[in-house]
Design a protein around this motif. Sequence first.
Motif, PDB file in Angstrom:
ATOM      1  N   THR A  52       0.807  -1.219   0.000  1.00 29.12           N
ATOM      2  CA  THR A  52       0.000   0.000   0.000  1.00 29.12           C
ATOM      3  C   THR A  52       0.840   1.268   0.000  1.00 29.12           C
ATOM      4  O   THR A  52       0.620   2.163  -0.808  1.00 29.12           O
ATOM      5  CB  THR A  52      -0.959  -0.014   1.215  1.00 29.12           C
ATOM      6  OG1 THR A  52      -1.737  -1.199   1.150  1.00 29.12           O
ATOM      7  CG2 THR A  52      -1.859   1.200   1.202  1.00 29.12           C
ATOM      8  N   LYS A  53       1.834   1.359   0.905  1.00 33.31           N
ATOM      9  CA  LYS A  53       2.638   2.579   1.023  1.00 33.31           C
ATOM     10  C   LYS A  53       3.422   2.834  -0.271  1.00 33.31           C
ATOM     11  O   LYS A  53       3.435   3.940  -0.794  1.00 33.31           O
ATOM     12  CB  LYS A  53       3.584   2.472   2.219  1.00 33.31           C
ATOM     13  CG  LYS A  53       4.348   3.736   2.521  1.00 33.31           C
ATOM     14  CD  LYS A  53       5.179   3.567   3.779  1.00 33.31           C
ATOM     15  CE  LYS A  53       5.946   4.833   4.077  1.00 33.31           C
ATOM     16  NZ  LYS A  53       6.772   4.697   5.273  1.00 33.31           N
ATOM     17  N   LYS A  54       4.063   1.799  -0.776  1.00 34.74           N
ATOM     18  CA  LYS A  54       4.836   1.949  -2.015  1.00 34.74           C
ATOM     19  C   LYS A  54       3.927   2.202  -3.210  1.00 34.74           C
ATOM     20  O   LYS A  54       4.289   2.922  -4.127  1.00 34.74           O
ATOM     21  CB  LYS A  54       5.713   0.721  -2.263  1.00 34.74           C
ATOM     22  CG  LYS A  54       6.998   0.737  -1.490  1.00 34.74           C
ATOM     23  CD  LYS A  54       8.008  -0.158  -2.146  1.00 34.74           C
ATOM     24  CE  LYS A  54       9.339   0.070  -1.466  1.00 34.74           C
ATOM     25  NZ  LYS A  54      10.448  -0.287  -2.305  1.00 34.74           N
ATOM     26  N   LYS A  55       2.757   1.600  -3.204  1.00 33.10           N
ATOM     27  CA  LYS A  55       1.836   1.801  -4.317  1.00 33.10           C
ATOM     28  C   LYS A  55       1.414   3.267  -4.393  1.00 33.10           C
ATOM     29  O   LYS A  55       1.351   3.838  -5.480  1.00 33.10           O
ATOM     30  CB  LYS A  55       0.610   0.896  -4.181  1.00 33.10           C
ATOM     31  CG  LYS A  55      -0.294   0.941  -5.397  1.00 33.10           C
ATOM     32  CD  LYS A  55      -1.377  -0.109  -5.317  1.00 33.10           C
ATOM     33  CE  LYS A  55      -2.181  -0.139  -6.594  1.00 33.10           C
ATOM     34  NZ  LYS A  55      -3.151  -1.230  -6.611  1.00 33.10           N
ATOM     35  N   GLY A  56       1.167   3.873  -3.253  1.00 28.31           N
ATOM     36  CA  GLY A  56       0.808   5.287  -3.216  1.00 28.31           C
ATOM     37  C   GLY A  56       1.910   6.159  -3.796  1.00 28.31           C
ATOM     38  O   GLY A  56       1.649   7.070  -4.581  1.00 28.31           O
ATOM     39  N   LYS A  57       3.151   5.876  -3.417  1.00 22.66           N
ATOM     40  CA  LYS A  57       4.288   6.639  -3.943  1.00 22.66           C
ATOM     41  C   LYS A  57       4.428   6.429  -5.446  1.00 22.66           C
ATOM     42  O   LYS A  57       4.660   7.372  -6.200  1.00 22.66           O
ATOM     43  CB  LYS A  57       5.575   6.233  -3.229  1.00 22.66           C
ATOM     44  CG  LYS A  57       6.776   7.029  -3.674  1.00 22.66           C
ATOM     45  CD  LYS A  57       8.026   6.681  -2.895  1.00 22.66           C
ATOM     46  CE  LYS A  57       9.190   7.529  -3.385  1.00 22.66           C
ATOM     47  NZ  LYS A  57      10.430   7.194  -2.712  1.00 22.66           N
TER      48      LYS A  57
END
Length: 131
Positions: A60-65
């Motif tokens: 999730t965190k990397k996908k947002g970036k």
Amino acid sequence: VNPTEEFLKHLEHLKLLGYSINADQDVVLAAHPIGKVLLLKPSPLGLFHIRSLPIAPLRTKKKGKCLQMLEEANRTLNLVKVYLGDESLVVESLFVGPYEKERYALFLGAWDADNSTLQSKFDFSEFAPPA
């Protein structure tokens, strides 16, 4: 792929630029000796040019970036659009209309320019699959 006369003109143009052509049932791959690989897909409007860059499954965190970077890239680039595919970044553009040598040469120049900009200004390496 059952290529039309129009599609064959595009393929001949790419061959003159040094691409080797490999036709499958669904798609055509055009590979250049310097490593550029295009997936070509006919459309009623023209010819899609697609490039795929592998990425690791995104949390999730990397996908947002990654999505933020894609949004910025799409605002910056002139011709291509970039989006998340299945475990890949997809770079895509449509050459609209019938083959015309000068128009297609301009299109390929803009395609190369956008891909160079994408590579030089946006570092997606942190999303690459482990080696």
